[in-house]
Design an enzyme around this catalytic site. Structure first.
Site, short mmCIF file in Angstrom:
data_model
loop_
_atom_site.label_atom_id
_atom_site.label_comp_id
_atom_site.label_asym_id
_atom_site.label_seq_id
_atom_site.Cartn_x
_atom_site.Cartn_y
_atom_site.Cartn_z
N ASP A 280 0.86 -1.18 0.00
CA ASP A 280 0.00 0.00 0.00
C ASP A 280 0.90 1.24 0.00
OD1 ASP A 280 -2.17 1.68 -0.03
OD2 ASP A 280 -3.23 0.69 1.59
C1 BGC Z 1 -5.13 3.23 0.03
C2 BGC Z 1 -5.32 2.19 -1.05
C3 BGC Z 1 -5.21 2.84 -2.41
C4 BGC Z 1 -3.85 3.51 -2.51
C5 BGC Z 1 -3.57 4.14 -3.88
C6 BGC Z 1 -3.89 4.08 -0.19
O1 BGC Z 1 -3.88 5.17 0.66
O2 BGC Z 1 -5.05 2.58 1.28
O3 BGC Z 1 -6.56 1.56 -0.89
O4 BGC Z 1 -5.40 1.90 -3.43
O5 BGC Z 1 -3.79 4.53 -1.53
O6 BGC Z 1 -4.27 5.31 -4.07
#
Ligand code: BGC
Length: 725
Positions: A280
């Site tokens: 993530d």
């Molecule tokens: C979130 C994810 C997301 C990623 C990309 C993160 O802050 O937890 O769910 O896909 O950002 O934007």
């Protein structure tokens, strides 16, 4: 001149990957594992030197594009051209984006989609989203989110499919099929050109954040991981989901970005996952904040060795992996494995042959009338009728309606969280939808609830109040300490009671809200989630009876915040809840039961379940459960038949009920259908702490009905030779 093997589409992908790996430097390999956001001219040089393998389109002005112009593809092509024609090996970039619930044609939030209990409708919605996103040059969408939702304070319950592992798993399969266009248990050799790669997230247990506070620490036993949190991911992988996102948090002190057992042993080894794991956002670097890594290099070492293949938005892989390999801290075999996984998906998407997008393609694919019709159908089917004393459906002739409430004419609130590609002005509000549906004799007053409005409302036949959460009140980083309605809304409904006309409350929201008093006061309550671009129309479809409500709660609605966590599939305890009994697991200041149980939802007709039978199926131990469902009302409707099981005596306490089958059943008035559920070993087993299925002989209970309190039940026994009695 002969072309290198990796550029030859006639060769098997494994051979192409091997050839490419043999040509790459350590730096180029690390580059493939480096994802960076909002690529633009500032990154051209890095792309040219092979230091970036993937782009993340994080906002609406990515790659030099501007939201209004909707020309993502142009910016993507520009930078892709540098990767393909100016980098040493010409490896194309893969572009990912948060395609969470629809794309330009914004669908209901995932929790709302889940309320349809329809993998097919979710597949249809994701097919539309995939086609729209791919037309804009996007190859990879960061969904479905498969985090089990047991705490509605956690804002991200909006992004998932609810509280039940079986339901979430079935819907995950639909979501993956919709994105990827395949129906296979293997990573596909080739994705269709109009589909995108799915990403199951956030692996795993992220939703168990203490206090419902995002990014917080968790404590989850191996038993609960294997039986509750992991199964939806397994279902997604079995449907061919090509990527997985590892989560931010830690479980009992081990951050997921460094969790060798879960990423390596379970996901890659036991389940044979052949795609790649992306971290993530920033999570690899955050191993330092967790206090398990001393510095960037240490963080890269831990994450890569644990199994994270691609680093989202920290550059720590790029900067450190080559030296870590040279120092023997990360093996080159592990690096090659990670790069091979990323390349496999790039080949599967067809990026080596077709790296570019058509900048003019969007117009032909976005917001098609048939897409809007499908999403409207999905929206109407996602809405859950929680109460109705007969005021609904509204008659469209000769009545006067009054519409009020803070969300009655809102656009953004209907979108909900994560809609970077939706455009507010394209939403039909509830007010517009109702106005468009009125019969020639119907009148609509729209008003704020002021003194004047009270007069208007008094002169009306029905008052419709639209309340609930704004778009930004749920989703990532939008946790609440309470599930009470936003300030003033309950008072509004209470005040409306003095008008002495029937009140229909429509609630928009991204989480279960405390509707205890509102349900008491209103004549009808419709929970509409954040229903997307056609959500206002979907509400009107239900209010006027054009669609008979069939949504069922994918998550328990508690009576108050204090009951959280409250979920139907809990262990029995030694002192099970018994109404009005002391020294049992209960509260002294509240009823024990939820306000609305998992699986609940009303219809404009009524259904009866009867004649429940079990019989051994041909394969032992497999049991057939049949039940007759009858539409006992006077209009056609759809119910969701739900089959629950309990293993009465096992080596570990098994939940009081577990969903093991469901089916949407459409019945004409008076019609009866026989429904069959087949329960195989998987449905009757639990998983031990190593993830192995354990099927123990003994008595089982089974119930079938319209929600998780279904009263119609019977028993059967699995004997020690595995047969059914
Ligand atoms: C979130 C994810 C997301 C990623 C990309 C993160 O802050 O937890 O769910 O896909 O950002 O934007």
């Amino acid at each position: 001149m002969t072309i290198p093997a990796y550029k030859n589409p006639a060769l098997p992908v494994a051979e192409r990957i091997e050839d490419l790996l043999s040509r790459m430097t350590l730096e180029e390999k690390a580059g493939q594992l480096n994802q960076w956001y909002n690529l633009g001219p500032d990154q051209y040089e890095q792309v040219r030197s092979g230091e970036i393998g993937s782009g993340l389109l994080a906002n609406s002005s990515t790659a030099g594009n501007n939201r209004q112009e909707r020309v993502f593809a142009k910016g993507i092509n520009e930078i892709q051209k540098i990767a393909v024609t100016e980098s040493r090996l010409g490896i194309p970039l893969i572009f990912g984006r948060d395609v969470i619930h629809g794309y330009r044609t914004v669908a209901p939030i995932p929790l709302g989609m889940a309320a349809t209990w329809s993998p097919e409708l979710i597949e249809a919605a994701n097919t539309i989203a995939a086609k729209e996103a791919r037309a804009d040059g996007i190859h990879w969408g960061f969904s479905p989110m498969l985090d089990i939702a047991r705490d509605p304070r956690w804002g991200r319950v909006a992004e998932g499919f609810g509280e039940d592992p079986f339901l979430v798993g079935q819907l995950a399969a639909g979501a993956v099929r919709g994105f990827q266009g395949n129906d296979t248990d293997a990573i596909p050799q080739q994705f269709p050109a109009d589909r995108i790669v799915a990403c199951a997230k956030h692996f795993v247990g992220y939703s168990a954040a203490e206090g419902g506070r995002d990014y917080n620490t968790t404590e989850i036993t191996l038993h609960t991981l294997h039986n509750i949190y992991l199964p939806p991911f397994k279902a997604a992988i079995q449907s061919g989901c090509a990527t997985v996102m590892s989560a931010f948090h830690d479980i009992g002190g081990i951050p997921l970005s460094a969790h060798r057992y879960l990423l390596g042993d379970v996901l890659k080894e036991q389940w044979g996952f052949a795609g790649f794991i992306v971290s993530d956002w920033g999570a690899v670097g955050e191993l330092i904040n967790h206090g398990v890594a001393a510095d960037d290099s240490h963080a890269a070492e831990l994450a890569c060795n644990a199994g994270v293949d691609m680093d989202m938005s920290t550059m720590v892989y790029l900067k450190n992996l080559p030296d870590l390999v040279r120092a023997g801290k990360v093996s080159e075999a592990r690096l090659n494995d990670a790069v091979g996984r990323v390349l496999r998906i790039k080949f599967a998407v067809g990026l080596f042959e077709n790296p570019y997008a058509d900048p003019d393609a969007s117009q032909a694919v976005h917001l098609l009338p048939e897409s809007l019709a499908t999403i409207r159908q999905l929206a109407a089917n996602s809405m859950v009728l929680l109460k109705n004393n007969g005021v609904l459906p509204l008659s469209s002739d000769a009545i006067t309606l009054c519409l009020s409430g803070p969300l009655a004419d809102q656009r953004q609130a209907l979108f909900g969280c994560w809609t970077p590609d939706g455009q507010e002005e394209e939403v039909t509000t509830l007010k517009e939808a109702i106005a468009g549906r009125l019969g020639p004799e119907t009148r609509l007053h729209y008003c704020e609830l002021t003194d004047d409005a009270i007069k208007l409302a008094r002169a009306s036949d029905v008052l419709i109040l639209a309340i609930g959460e704004s778009a930004g009140r749920s989703g990532e980083d939008n946790c609440t300490t309470t599930i009470e309605l936003p300030a003033g809304q309950e008072a509004l409904v209470e005040a409306a009671r003095c008008m002495e006309i029937p009140i229909v409350v429509v609630v928009f929201g991204g989480r279960p809200l405390n509707l205890t008093r509102v349900t008491d006061w209103a004549d009808a309550v419709l929970f509409a989630w954040h229903p997307g671009i056609t959500g206002g129309l979907g509400v009107a479809d239900i209010l006027f009876g054009d669609v008979n409500p069939s949504g069922r709660l994918p998550i328990t609605f508690p009576r108050s915040t204090g009951q959280i966590p409250l979920y139907y599939n809990h262990p029995p305890t030694g002192r099970p809840m018994v109404a009005n009994s002391r020294r049992h697991s209960r509260y002294v200041d509240s009823l024990d039961s939820p306000l609305f149980p998992f699986g609940f939802g009303l219809s404009y007709t009524t259904f009866e379940y009867g004649n429940l039978r079990t019989s051994p199926a041909s394969e032992v131990p497999e049991i057939s459960v049949t039940v007759e469902v009858t539409n006992t009302g006077n209009r056609a409707g759809t119910t969701v038949a739900q089959c629950y099981v309990r293993d009465s005596v096992a080596s570990v306490a098994r939940p009081v009920r577990e969903l093991k089958g469901f089916e949407r059943v459409h019945l004409q008035a008076g019609e009866t259908k026989t429904i069959l559920f087949r329960l195989g070993p998987e449905a009757l087993s639990y998983l031990d702490d190593n993830g192995n299925e354990v099927l123990e002989p003994g008595r089982f209970q089974v119930w079938v009905g319209g929600d998780s309190n279904a009263g119609l039940g019977t028993e059967f026994e699995i004997t020690s030779d595995g047969s059914i009695d």
